[in-house]
Design an enzyme around this catalytic site. Structure first.
Site, PDB file in Angstrom:
ATOM      1  N   CYS A 180     -26.323 -19.397  -3.019  1.00  8.41           N
ATOM      2  CA  CYS A 180     -27.233 -18.999  -4.093  1.00  8.41           C
ATOM      3  C   CYS A 180     -28.109 -17.819  -3.645  1.00  8.41           C
ATOM      4  O   CYS A 180     -27.605 -16.724  -3.421  1.00  8.41           O
ATOM      5  CB  CYS A 180     -28.059 -20.195  -4.555  1.00  8.41           C
ATOM      6  SG  CYS A 180     -28.796 -19.967  -6.189  1.00  8.41           S
ATOM      7  N   HIS A 239     -24.137 -24.712  -5.466  1.00  5.08           N
ATOM      8  CA  HIS A 239     -24.733 -25.712  -4.592  1.00  5.08           C
ATOM      9  C   HIS A 239     -23.805 -26.920  -4.512  1.00  5.08           C
ATOM     10  O   HIS A 239     -23.065 -27.218  -5.445  1.00  5.08           O
ATOM     11  CB  HIS A 239     -26.090 -26.168  -5.131  1.00  5.08           C
ATOM     12  CG  HIS A 239     -27.132 -25.098  -5.132  1.00  5.08           C
ATOM     13  ND1 HIS A 239     -27.792 -24.701  -3.985  1.00  5.08           N
ATOM     14  CD2 HIS A 239     -27.640 -24.333  -6.138  1.00  5.08           C
ATOM     15  CE1 HIS A 239     -28.663 -23.757  -4.284  1.00  5.08           C
ATOM     16  NE2 HIS A 239     -28.590 -23.507  -5.582  1.00  5.08           N
TER      17      HIS A 239
END
Length: 490
Positions: free
Chosen positions: A339, A436
């Site tokens: 991310c 994630h």
């Protein structure tokens, strides 16, 4: 409406999250339809939950309520944590209401905003309890913060409005627990004091009989009943941690075949991405605090998510980690960015609209030939994907701003819902992704570790979390009067 009981702490990090999760699992084992609820949470560790009536998007809640939903055996909902604060600076945070971005607020402004948010809290409260037998509520911080009481929505402000009885949690491990419990009783106004039906002591080490006189002292000062003394719960270390205050303790311990270095970014987010690696017997995970160099013997560096990519990128350079990671690469070391960490791996991060703050661009680490431009629309969704390098299934979630482009995206790290995601360097040793939960896929984790020369896999990580929840619940049943706690719910 379901019956409810609330756990509030004498302070932060007293173990409320794990206790609520354990009680949820204990109630589930008794055949109860139980739900978790936390009116207000503050954390950059967020999870993606269902938004009722919106199947195309997810909403954000704290990872604690995601874990507690697992303990209940149900899917998480945005109504389990209606207000989530995600700190972006030392004095300001993004405000998430019922899963969606509500806006940004400085700490002082947020206090004035709380009155408007209570309606959302009570709306979610009604929805969570609709089909439940029992709701177990987690407070935030401490009810003794009487300077904030007039606008409180997280502790006694909620408990009095919703008429939910409260069990106070004291942490003996940090010391001063008698004063903490007695002091809370002393300074609470009578209306709030009446909501407390008793207390419990958490994180006790050693012979509990040595605290008998302490319990008598607390009873003398408060008149409250004690529901029990909970020992140090070793199984809690196998559960995802939510708050960054525990980062200093998140170390696998002991020298192992592979050392994984994780720089502790100032606005680190979703660092439980590392938990499946910590569970591997051959892997040592080291969280590196600011001011300390990345260890030279690390075989893998993981740059985790961040709530403030540009700000953390600048701090990354201030700490000299950019030089450390360059040396790591020259030695043939591997790097994974997740991310915000993925965005940092590129040549440049731009924020033309000032979404993250006043600094509108920063030079990246240059480990991937990509650039990122921040955009206002936020991607929040649970995903199923497939690893491109290993051709194995993945499952996780996305919570991010920004669009990343560049030559290295032609070598994607994953295919998410039919769309290419992330990037891989030409030598395959630097990988970035917006997803994630990457390491939570057991098959992928095993093959990835094999590619680093380490035997991995063989662990069903989700099953390990379930077993840890069972173990915590069993400990609570052994050391707490759970019948009395559940029986006082109203």
């Amino acid at each position: 409406m379901a019956k409810a009981i609330m756990l509030q702490g004498t302070g932060s990090d007293v173990g409320k999250t794990v206790l609520v999760a354990g009680l949820c699992r204990a109630a589930k084992k008794r055949g109860l339809k139980v739900r978790p609820f936390k009116p207000q949470n503050m954390s950059n560790n967020a999870a993606v939950a269902d938004i009722p009536g919106d199947s195309s998007h997810g909403g954000e809640i704290g990872r604690a309520q995601w874990l507690q939903a697992i303990a209940c055996g149900i899917a998480p909902s945005v109504h389990m944590n209606p207000v989530l604060l995600k700190p972006q600076t030392d004095v300001g945070a993004q405000v998430i209401v019922q899963g969606k971005v509500f806006g940004e607020a400085r700490a002082r402004d947020y206090q004035a905003l709380k009155g408007r948010l209570m309606d959302a809290v009570l709306d979610s409260w009604g929805k969570v309890g609709e089909d439940a037998d029992l709701v177990i509520v987690e407070g935030a911080g401490s009810p003794a913060e009487i300077n904030l009481r007039s606008r409180d929505i997280a502790n006694m402000g909620f408990a009095t409005r919703a008429n939910v009885p409260v069990v106070l949690v004291g942490d003996i491990d940090r010391g001063g627990v008698i004063a903490s419990v007695a002091g809370t009783h002393l300074i609470l106004p009578e209306e709030d004091r009446r909501m407390i039906v008793g207390y419990l002591i958490n994180k006790f080490r050693g012979d509990v009989s040595l605290f008998d006189d302490g319990l008598k002292a607390i009873e003398t000062f408060t008149g409250w009943r004690c529901f029990g003394v909970v020992p140090w719960l070793k199984a809690a270390a196998r559960l995802p941690s939510e708050d960054s205050v525990v980062l200093e303790r998140l170390v696998s311990g002991g020298k192992r075949a592979l050392k994984v270095a994780v720089p502790m970014l100032g606005r680190i987010a979703n660092f439980d991405d590392l938990d499946p690696l910590k569970a591997e017997p051959q892997v040592e995970v080291v969280f590196v605090p600011p001011g300390k160099p990345l260890p030279a013997d690390a075989g893998l560096v993981v740059i985790p998510g961040s709530k403030s990519t540009i700000g953390d990128l600048l701090k990354f350079r201030e700490n000299g980690w950019d030089r450390d990671i360059a040396v790591h690469r020259k030695r043939g070391g591997h790097v994974v960015g997740i991310c915000g960490g993925f965005q940092m791996l590129g040549r440049m991060v731009r924020d033309p609209d000032g979404i993250e703050g006043s600094i509108t661009e920063a030079e990246g680490l240059g480990l991937l030939d990509i650039e990122t431009v921040m955009e206002p629309e936020k991607t929040v969704r649970n995903v199923r994907a497939r690893s491109v390098p290993f051709d194995l299934p993945l499952e996780g979630y996305e919570i991010h701003l920004g669009r990343t482009t560049g030559p290295d995206t032609m070598r994607p790290s994953a295919i998410i819902n039919g769309v290419e995601d992330g990037a891989v360097s030409t030598d395959g040793k630097v990988l970035g992704t917006y997803m994630h939960g990457l390491f939570g896929a057991d098959g992928f984790r095993g093959k990835f570790l094999e590619s680093l020369g380490v035997k991995g896999g063989g662990i069903d990580y989700r099953a390990e979390v379930e077993r840890a929840l069972d173990d915590v619940a069993a400990e609570l049943e052994a050391h707490l009067d759970c019948d009395a706690i559940f029986g006082l719910a109203r």
